[in-house]
Design an enzyme around this catalytic site. Structure first.
Site, PDB file in Angstrom:
ATOM      1  N   HIS A 124      51.239  51.058 -11.571  1.00  0.00           N
ATOM      2  CA  HIS A 124      49.966  51.058 -10.846  1.00  0.00           C
ATOM      3  C   HIS A 124      49.340  49.690 -11.066  1.00  0.00           C
ATOM      4  O   HIS A 124      49.147  49.265 -12.196  1.00  0.00           O
ATOM      5  CB  HIS A 124      49.047  52.175 -11.343  1.00  0.00           C
ATOM      6  N   CYS A 125      49.025  49.005  -9.981  1.00  0.00           N
ATOM      7  CA  CYS A 125      48.522  47.631 -10.108  1.00  0.00           C
ATOM      8  C   CYS A 125      47.036  47.568  -9.735  1.00  0.00           C
ATOM      9  O   CYS A 125      46.684  47.805  -8.578  1.00  0.00           O
ATOM     10  CB  CYS A 125      49.327  46.702  -9.193  1.00  0.00           C
ATOM     11  N   PRO A 126      46.158  47.226 -10.702  1.00  0.00           N
ATOM     12  CA  PRO A 126      44.730  47.154 -10.375  1.00  0.00           C
ATOM     13  C   PRO A 126      44.413  46.044  -9.365  1.00  0.00           C
ATOM     14  O   PRO A 126      43.443  46.130  -8.631  1.00  0.00           O
ATOM     15  CB  PRO A 126      44.058  46.885 -11.723  1.00  0.00           C
ATOM     16  N   ASN A 130      46.201  49.999  -6.146  1.00  0.00           N
ATOM     17  CA  ASN A 130      47.161  50.940  -5.562  1.00  0.00           C
ATOM     18  C   ASN A 130      48.420  50.941  -6.431  1.00  0.00           C
ATOM     19  O   ASN A 130      48.609  50.038  -7.255  1.00  0.00           O
ATOM     20  CB  ASN A 130      47.504  50.467  -4.140  1.00  0.00           C
TER      21      ASN A 130
END
Ligand SMILES: [Zn+2]
Ligand SMILES: [Zn+2]
Length: 265
Positions: A124-126, A130
């Site tokens: 999960h990439c801030p 997303n």
């Protein structure tokens, strides 16, 4: 299906991303091109090129943020898992998600921030607020690449603007100091983000070429299948189009047609 999450960390990172992109554009146009290259045609050429890169960066980013990373649809009705321990009919590769209470396809993992299972979830990439999964990894990679290009381009233009002789440069101390200050801040920003995206890009390429996502590396579940050719692995992420077109965020990312949900129990 566009998705957007209300995660405060993700939203902060999105604001930071756009602040950094627009600041870079402001410095390059106002303090580098207009101050030091206004009399040559190259100034206009660099301003246009830099803005094309900015546009492509934003386009890839918007697609990475708003596209469905591969959310596994929830079942219509609650499932009965009573056959789970008796072997069941399900294919071995399918697993059960206790949080979503459903069967999920091979390589799907549960994301605690998205609160859903994501197909071939990497992490999960801030920075895109997303998940990076099967359906948006291509846009994520494009975003990293354009940020890298933008960083190298910005540092090169700044370095060139200070090295070259500059008869048109303002002699005003205030203007000179402003140019110096913005040049230093943007150089630091570019080096920081440039190295950051380079490191993530390296990890992403390793994950794709070894056929093992970041989640699988942690859980030691990969490589998923027997060794497959590198081109096949790259096509899975980037699509079947001409490899030259892989870098443009205008074509669609590939979508696996394998049914994501067809449980009958
Ligand atoms: Zn789940
Ligand atoms: Zn997620």
């Amino acid at each position: 299906m566009p998705v957007f999450r209300g995660d405060p960390c993700g939203i902060t990172c999105l604001i930071l991303t756009y602040a950094a992109i627009f600041y870079a554009d402001y410095v390059i146009v106002n303090w580098v091109v207009l101050q030091t290259m206004s009399t040559s045609l190259w100034g206009a050429v660099h301003a246009v090129f830099f803005n094309v890169i900015v546009f492509l960066t934003i386009m890839a980013h918007v697609r990475a943020v708003f596209s469905d990373p591969g959310i596994v649809p929830l079942p219509q009705s609650r499932l009965d898992f009573s056959d789970m321990h008796t072997g069941g009919e399900k294919n071995d590769d399918w697993t059960v998600c206790a949080r979503c209470e459903m069967y999920r396809p091979p390589r799907a993992h549960h994301c605690r921030i998205c609160q859903r299972c994501i197909r071939r979830m990497d992490h999960h990439c801030p920075w895109i607020n997303n998940c990076v999964g099967e359906w948006n990894q291509k846009y994520f990679l494009q975003f990293l690449m354009f940020v890298g290009v933008m960083a190298i381009y910005a540092v090169s233009l700044i370095a060139y603007s200070w090295i070259k002789s500059c008869p048109e440069c303002s002699k005003d101390m205030m203007v000179k100091q402003g140019r110096l200050l913005h040049s230093v801040i943007l150089s630091m920003e570019s080096i920081l983000f440039g190295l950051f995206v380079l490191a993530i890009m390296w990890d992403q390429m390793q994950a794709i070429l070894t056929d093992e996502t970041a989640v699988e590396q942690v859980k030691r579940q990969g490589p998923y299948r027997a060794r497959r050719p590198k081109m096949v692995l790259l096509r899975e992420v980037c699509g079947r189009s001409q490899p030259l077109l892989w870098v443009f965020p205008c074509t669609s990312a590939p979508r696996n047609t394998e049914p994501s949900y067809n449980v009958t129990i």
